[in-house]
Design a protein around this motif. Structure first.
Motif, PDB file in Angstrom:
ATOM      1  N   ILE A  45     -10.403  -7.152   2.056  1.00 19.65           N
ATOM      2  CA  ILE A  45      -9.265  -7.902   1.525  1.00 19.65           C
ATOM      3  C   ILE A  45      -8.459  -7.048   0.560  1.00 19.65           C
ATOM      4  CG2 ILE A  45      -8.571  -9.909   0.159  1.00 19.65           C
ATOM      5  CD1 ILE A  45     -10.988 -11.381   1.229  1.00 19.65           C
ATOM      6  N   GLY A  46      -9.128  -6.297  -0.308  1.00 16.14           N
ATOM      7  CA  GLY A  46      -8.422  -5.472  -1.282  1.00 16.14           C
ATOM      8  C   GLY A  46      -7.523  -4.442  -0.629  1.00 16.14           C
ATOM      9  N   SER A  47      -8.024  -3.792   0.418  1.00 14.43           N
ATOM     10  CA  SER A  47      -7.225  -2.789   1.122  1.00 14.43           C
ATOM     11  C   SER A  47      -6.008  -3.423   1.788  1.00 14.43           C
ATOM     12  CB  SER A  47      -8.105  -2.089   2.165  1.00 14.43           C
ATOM     13  OG  SER A  47      -7.362  -1.163   2.914  1.00 14.43           O
ATOM     14  N   ALA A  48      -6.216  -4.562   2.438  1.00 11.11           N
ATOM     15  CA  ALA A  48      -5.105  -5.249   3.091  1.00 11.11           C
ATOM     16  C   ALA A  48      -4.056  -5.685   2.073  1.00 11.11           C
ATOM     17  CB  ALA A  48      -5.624  -6.460   3.867  1.00 11.11           C
ATOM     18  N   LEU A  49      -4.516  -6.175   0.910  1.00  8.10           N
ATOM     19  CA  LEU A  49      -3.584  -6.630  -0.117  1.00  8.10           C
ATOM     20  C   LEU A  49      -2.757  -5.463  -0.658  1.00  8.10           C
ATOM     21  CD1 LEU A  49      -2.470  -8.798  -1.978  1.00  8.10           C
ATOM     22  CD2 LEU A  49      -4.444  -8.439  -3.495  1.00  8.10           C
ATOM     23  N   CYS A  50      -3.384  -4.321  -0.872  1.00  8.72           N
ATOM     24  CA  CYS A  50      -2.637  -3.145  -1.354  1.00  8.72           C
ATOM     25  C   CYS A  50      -1.538  -2.770  -0.373  1.00  8.72           C
ATOM     26  CB  CYS A  50      -3.583  -1.962  -1.553  1.00  8.72           C
ATOM     27  SG  CYS A  50      -4.628  -2.068  -3.016  1.00  8.72           S
ATOM     28  N   ARG A  51      -1.859  -2.704   0.890  1.00  8.69           N
ATOM     29  CA  ARG A  51      -0.871  -2.331   1.906  1.00  8.69           C
ATOM     30  C   ARG A  51       0.252  -3.367   1.995  1.00  8.69           C
ATOM     31  NH1 ARG A  51      -2.505   1.779   5.308  1.00  8.69           N
ATOM     32  NH2 ARG A  51      -4.687   2.417   5.045  1.00  8.69           N
ATOM     33  N   TYR A  52      -0.119  -4.631   1.893  1.00  8.34           N
ATOM     34  CA  TYR A  52       0.869  -5.716   1.962  1.00  8.34           C
ATOM     35  C   TYR A  52       1.866  -5.612   0.803  1.00  8.34           C
ATOM     36  CZ  TYR A  52       2.619 -10.549   2.057  1.00  8.34           C
ATOM     37  OH  TYR A  52       3.419 -11.674   2.088  1.00  8.34           O
ATOM     38  N   LEU A  53       1.359  -5.358  -0.389  1.00  9.88           N
ATOM     39  CA  LEU A  53       2.228  -5.262  -1.559  1.00  9.88           C
ATOM     40  C   LEU A  53       3.105  -4.016  -1.500  1.00  9.88           C
ATOM     41  CD1 LEU A  53      -0.388  -6.312  -4.260  1.00  9.88           C
ATOM     42  CD2 LEU A  53       1.495  -7.712  -3.394  1.00  9.88           C
ATOM     43  N   VAL A  54       2.527  -2.895  -1.069  1.00  8.79           N
ATOM     44  CA  VAL A  54       3.306  -1.664  -0.926  1.00  8.79           C
ATOM     45  C   VAL A  54       4.417  -1.858   0.098  1.00  8.79           C
ATOM     46  CG1 VAL A  54       3.215   0.719  -0.074  1.00  8.79           C
ATOM     47  CG2 VAL A  54       1.488  -0.098  -1.679  1.00  8.79           C
ATOM     48  N   ASP A  55       4.120  -2.536   1.187  1.00  9.20           N
ATOM     49  CA  ASP A  55       5.137  -2.799   2.208  1.00  9.20           C
ATOM     50  C   ASP A  55       6.279  -3.643   1.661  1.00  9.20           C
ATOM     51  OD1 ASP A  55       3.725  -1.343   4.024  1.00  9.20           O
ATOM     52  OD2 ASP A  55       2.954  -3.052   5.162  1.00  9.20           O
ATOM     53  N   ARG A  56       6.005  -4.439   0.638  1.00 10.53           N
ATOM     54  CA  ARG A  56       7.038  -5.267   0.013  1.00 10.53           C
ATOM     55  C   ARG A  56       7.776  -4.525  -1.101  1.00 10.53           C
ATOM     56  NH1 ARG A  56       4.968 -11.123  -1.568  1.00 10.53           N
ATOM     57  NH2 ARG A  56       7.220 -11.451  -1.610  1.00 10.53           N
ATOM     58  N   GLY A  57       7.427  -3.267  -1.295  1.00  6.39           N
ATOM     59  CA  GLY A  57       8.108  -2.462  -2.296  1.00  6.39           C
ATOM     60  C   GLY A  57       7.664  -2.721  -3.719  1.00  6.39           C
ATOM     61  N   LEU A  58       6.462  -3.250  -3.902  1.00  8.20           N
ATOM     62  CA  LEU A  58       5.972  -3.580  -5.240  1.00  8.20           C
ATOM     63  C   LEU A  58       5.080  -2.463  -5.781  1.00  8.20           C
ATOM     64  CD1 LEU A  58       5.086  -7.303  -4.516  1.00  8.20           C
ATOM     65  CD2 LEU A  58       7.053  -6.458  -5.794  1.00  8.20           C
ATOM     66  N   PRO A  59       5.110  -2.216  -7.093  1.00  7.97           N
ATOM     67  CA  PRO A  59       4.247  -1.186  -7.688  1.00  7.97           C
ATOM     68  C   PRO A  59       2.786  -1.637  -7.663  1.00  7.97           C
ATOM     69  CG  PRO A  59       5.445  -2.368  -9.393  1.00  7.97           C
ATOM     70  CD  PRO A  59       6.002  -2.856  -8.091  1.00  7.97           C
ATOM     71  N   VAL A  60       1.908  -0.751  -7.197  1.00  7.97           N
ATOM     72  CA  VAL A  60       0.499  -1.101  -7.015  1.00  7.97           C
ATOM     73  C   VAL A  60      -0.392  -0.002  -7.588  1.00  7.97           C
ATOM     74  CG1 VAL A  60      -1.326  -1.556  -5.333  1.00  7.97           C
ATOM     75  CG2 VAL A  60       0.982  -2.441  -4.929  1.00  7.97           C
ATOM     76  N   LEU A  61      -1.428  -0.414  -8.316  1.00  5.11           N
ATOM     77  CA  LEU A  61      -2.496   0.477  -8.722  1.00  5.11           C
ATOM     78  C   LEU A  61      -3.766  -0.010  -8.037  1.00  5.11           C
ATOM     79  CD1 LEU A  61      -3.793   2.733 -10.430  1.00  5.11           C
ATOM     80  CD2 LEU A  61      -4.157   1.015 -12.230  1.00  5.11           C
ATOM     81  N   SER A  62      -4.319   0.809  -7.153  1.00  5.56           N
ATOM     82  CA  SER A  62      -5.564   0.455  -6.482  1.00  5.56           C
ATOM     83  C   SER A  62      -6.728   1.064  -7.245  1.00  5.56           C
ATOM     84  CB  SER A  62      -5.559   0.959  -5.034  1.00  5.56           C
ATOM     85  OG  SER A  62      -5.502   2.365  -4.980  1.00  5.56           O
TER      86      SER A  62
END
Length: 309
Positions: free
Chosen positions: A12-29
């Motif tokens: 779930i964490g990996s999918a969420l990171c990719r989903y947020l990045v695809d939306r152009g949001l800043p992400v720290l994994s």
């Protein structure tokens, strides 16, 4: 505002990171692994200890705790580790996040946090706190996190059994997808010779893409102090799963169930706990609160996922 995903190497964490990045949001994994996802910052930590998180959070962060020990047998074998990863660590991280001025903390729990009555459709308030190491650690975490007196917003999301893959710009393949297709192959072979499967209870599922939408909706609507269940409205037993996976009509057999379950019944009578006996119980969950308050509409269906494979 930055999203911080703790447990970013998991399904779930990996999918969420990719989903947020695809939306152009800043992400720290954040994970113990060193993979770096394109478009996101990454912080590798040697171990899941609150000491390694000091100084990591910033003001305005939206934190999602997607880590933990998710294996029910693993939790039974290592109850102390389950309590640390599923309960005490997220509570410690909430305190650090609040001290840093983070905006919110979302805890990904499980519908297994409460044991519901067989046959009824459960909501967030249904049932009794779980007594097994996995469910109990999730339940204790929920109570301690929601009772925290800080300024930070805190919410709990209980997904039903998660399946599928995120199909945006990035693709996620995990154990849930592999297992589903293993079922498809095995049940397809079985249906050629025996059109019956053991009778089981019905279960709730939720697609990974629908779960990701629910997570972002919780933040966009600035929820606070709430518990939500994420589950699609359809329910499935082994016969329905087998029919969809194999393309052939399969029926439930109670005689087959008695034959298969007899050894486990004997073990249970001797005091040996086994989760397989729970397969006969129906565990049905309603996402009415999520649909009503946040206008969440799950679009995927587990049966269609099996048919496509």
């Amino acid at each position: 505002m930055r999203w911080v995903i703790i447990g970013s190497s998991g399904y779930i964490g990996s999918a969420l990171c990719r989903y947020l990045v695809d939306r152009g949001l800043p992400v720290l994994s954040v994970s113990r692994r060193g993979e770096h996802m394109e478009g996101a910052d990454h912080q590798q930590i040697p171990e899941y200890s609150d000491e390694w998180f000091r100084g990591l959070f910033k003001a305005g962060d939206r934190i999602v705790y997607a880590a933990g020990l998710a294996s029910i047998p693993g939790c039974r074998q290592q109850p102390e580790l389950a309590d640390w990863l599923n309960c005490r660590l997220p509570v410690a991280l909430l305190e650090l996040a609040n001290g840093a001025g983070a905006e919110s903390f979302l805890y990904l729990s499980s519908v297994k946090a409460k044991k519901v009555l067989c046959g009824g459709i459960a909501c967030e308030d249904s049932g009794q706190p779980a007594s097994d190491p996995y469910g109990q650690s999730k339940w204790r975490a929920e109570q301690r996190l929601l009772a925290y007196p800080g300024k930070i917003r805190v919410n709990v999301l209980r997904p039903a059994a998660v399946y599928g893959e995120y199909g945006g710009k990035g693709r996620v393949q995990g154990v849930h997808r592999s297992r589903a297709f293993a079922w498809k192959s095995g049940l397809k072979r079985l249906s050629r010779y025996l059109p019956f499967v053991p009778a089981t209870g019905y279960r709730s599922f939720v697609a990974i893409e629908d779960l990701l939408v629910a997570i972002t909706l919780l933040e966009e609507r600035a929820c606070d102090g709430d518990i939500f269940i994420a589950a699609e409205p359809a329910y499935y037993d082994l016969a329905a799963i087998g029919s969809a996976a194999s393309g052939r009509h399969m029926k439930s057999s109670r005689i087959m169930t008695l034959f298969i379950m007899l050894p486990f019944e004997i073990l249970a009578a001797l005091g040996v706990k086994t989760a397989i006996l729970d397969a006969r119980r129906s565990e049905l969950y309603s996402a009415a609160r999520l649909r009503t308050r946040l206008a969440w509409q799950p679009r995927a269906r587990y049966v269609e996922f099996l048919r496509r494979g």
